[in-house]
Design a protein around this motif. Sequence first.
Motif, PDB file in Angstrom:
ATOM      1  N   LEU A   1     -12.469 -33.125  34.397  1.00  0.00           N
ATOM      2  CA  LEU A   1     -11.971 -32.361  33.240  1.00  0.00           C
ATOM      3  C   LEU A   1     -11.833 -30.875  33.531  1.00  0.00           C
ATOM      4  O   LEU A   1     -11.264 -30.137  32.718  1.00  0.00           O
ATOM      5  N   ARG A   2     -12.361 -30.431  34.660  1.00  0.00           N
ATOM      6  CA  ARG A   2     -12.208 -29.010  35.000  1.00  0.00           C
ATOM      7  C   ARG A   2     -10.762 -28.675  35.314  1.00  0.00           C
ATOM      8  O   ARG A   2     -10.355 -27.514  35.210  1.00  0.00           O
ATOM      9  N   ARG A   3      -9.993 -29.683  35.727  1.00  0.00           N
ATOM     10  CA  ARG A   3      -8.571 -29.469  35.992  1.00  0.00           C
ATOM     11  C   ARG A   3      -7.830 -29.334  34.670  1.00  0.00           C
ATOM     12  O   ARG A   3      -8.038 -30.102  33.750  1.00  0.00           O
ATOM     13  N   ARG A   4      -6.970 -28.322  34.566  1.00  0.00           N
ATOM     14  CA  ARG A   4      -6.199 -28.102  33.337  1.00  0.00           C
ATOM     15  C   ARG A   4      -4.712 -28.192  33.649  1.00  0.00           C
ATOM     16  O   ARG A   4      -4.241 -27.555  34.589  1.00  0.00           O
ATOM     17  N   PRO A   5      -3.958 -28.961  32.867  1.00  0.00           N
ATOM     18  CA  PRO A   5      -4.457 -29.846  31.819  1.00  0.00           C
ATOM     19  C   PRO A   5      -5.110 -31.089  32.426  1.00  0.00           C
ATOM     20  O   PRO A   5      -4.761 -31.477  33.548  1.00  0.00           O
ATOM     21  N   PRO A   6      -6.015 -31.738  31.697  1.00  0.00           N
ATOM     22  CA  PRO A   6      -6.677 -32.914  32.251  1.00  0.00           C
ATOM     23  C   PRO A   6      -5.699 -34.080  32.413  1.00  0.00           C
ATOM     24  O   PRO A   6      -4.758 -34.229  31.639  1.00  0.00           O
ATOM     25  N   GLY A   7      -5.918 -34.892  33.429  1.00  0.00           N
ATOM     26  CA  GLY A   7      -5.066 -36.041  33.673  1.00  0.00           C
ATOM     27  C   GLY A   7      -5.447 -37.230  32.813  1.00  0.00           C
ATOM     28  O   GLY A   7      -6.461 -37.229  32.114  1.00  0.00           O
ATOM     29  N   ARG A   8      -4.626 -38.271  32.873  1.00  0.00           N
ATOM     30  CA  ARG A   8      -4.850 -39.433  32.006  1.00  0.00           C
ATOM     31  C   ARG A   8      -6.141 -40.163  32.336  1.00  0.00           C
ATOM     32  O   ARG A   8      -6.844 -40.625  31.437  1.00  0.00           O
TER      33      ARG A   8
ATOM     34  N   LEU B   1      -9.088 -38.289  30.869  1.00  0.00           N
ATOM     35  CA  LEU B   1      -9.203 -38.458  29.419  1.00  0.00           C
ATOM     36  C   LEU B   1      -9.727 -39.847  29.069  1.00  0.00           C
ATOM     37  O   LEU B   1     -10.566 -39.994  28.168  1.00  0.00           O
TER      38      LEU B   1
ATOM     39  N   LEU C   1      -4.742 -36.581  22.760  1.00  0.00           N
ATOM     40  CA  LEU C   1      -4.343 -35.901  24.003  1.00  0.00           C
ATOM     41  C   LEU C   1      -3.753 -36.904  24.995  1.00  0.00           C
ATOM     42  O   LEU C   1      -2.755 -36.614  25.664  1.00  0.00           O
TER      43      LEU C   1
ATOM     44  N   GLN D   1      -0.163 -37.972  24.402  1.00  0.00           N
ATOM     45  CA  GLN D   1       0.806 -36.924  24.737  1.00  0.00           C
ATOM     46  C   GLN D   1       1.214 -36.987  26.203  1.00  0.00           C
ATOM     47  O   GLN D   1       2.388 -36.803  26.546  1.00  0.00           O
ATOM     48  N   ILE D   2       0.233 -37.215  27.097  1.00  0.00           N
ATOM     49  CA  ILE D   2       0.559 -37.201  28.523  1.00  0.00           C
ATOM     50  C   ILE D   2       0.877 -38.590  29.066  1.00  0.00           C
ATOM     51  O   ILE D   2       1.450 -38.722  30.141  1.00  0.00           O
TER      52      ILE D   2
END
Length: 431
Positions: A299-306, A309, A337, A340-341
């Motif tokens: 989750l540190r990566r922005r935006p978080p991947g699928r 999540l 969220l 959306q991705i």
Amino acid sequence: MARDGAAGGVRTDPAVAAAVADAHRREWAFVLAATARLTRDLDLAEECVQDAYAKALTVWGERGIPRRPGAWLTTTARNRALDVLRRDATLRRSLPQLLDLSGDPFTEPEALVDGDGPEEFPDDRLRLIFTCCHPALAEEAKVALTLRLLCGLTTAEVARAFLVGEPAMAARITRAKKKIAAARIPYRVPPADELPARIEAVLTVVHLLFTTGHTAPAGADLVRRDLVERALDLARMLRTLLPDDAGVAGLLALILLTDARRDTRSADDGRLLLLAEQDRTQWDRAAIGEGIALVREALRRRPPGRFALMAAIAAVHAEAPSWEETDWREVVALYDLLVQIWPSPVVALNRAVAVGFAGGPAAGLAAVDALAAEPQLAGYGYLAAARADFLRRLGRTAEARSAYEEALLLTENAVERDFLAGRLEQLGSAD
């Protein structure tokens, strides 16, 4: 082997048949990947592996089951492949005027056995995954082909994972194989600079493998442990290969957190236990701890991947002391969220179910009914089952009964069918 005197034929010793079936579940990926490394021809490799399993039914009955079935099968399949390659090489040398051999890699099959040279991460299964997930292939073909070849799933099982018909899936797999052969796609793990562009399809493959094993599409068992364990194994390998990739961390976290509940998903008598009924003290806390640490990293990566999540949703369930204390509003927010991705119909259905637990059965039913026209969910049993549950909780018994009957028609897993039949029986007969 045992003789069937009445029929005058031959029948396989049940112990041998069971050993071969077990070897297919456990060793198929290893045997096929090792053979494909030799042949560079997926159709030939698959044919030789199938021949090896067929031969095992006879030889093991005569000589006994080998101590290492996978090694026996690999040797047999590769020897068969070498015979074919040598025969082809001899033909090519005998008829050079009829063949264009320019660029042909099969001048001497013996050179293929150890001719790959050193690799940073030499695992045959990963070679096969990355070959099947080559950029020259369409995205859906990458996933379907890898599930079929690496994981040994039937075409019907792969079709169910994609929510498409079996004939369409069979055609897709055939086209993908022909594409690999025509494009001479190399059988190797890509160089480091190519990995980021190739990893998403690989993660999708491993995720679908896990979900197929987590709840088997058909059969008597709720879980196909062999597929779950293979997915976990592959996810750990990817973690070793790409330790800084957030998608890999998220996928491994999702598998760990979801599979931590495996032993509590059914009762001693085989009855399905819903999340609300499971004994949380029996969940694998070591796996949960490892998974939560990986979620935080992903989750540190922005935006978080699928996958990050989805793992975060699994973490909410894993950390809740009880079903009643689950933070369903956080679950819905995470699904918002995720949709959306990754606008998948199945994700939308899972979100609708979460809405029902956060806002009540009427809200859940409305969210589920909003998806009724989605073509990919038309034959999806979980939509009918979710709708049936909300209708039952609202006291709309006749409609609930119809929805459960629809879910039963669309469900092939025996454990899930028993659960649905039990719910239907609880509703009583129609007036």
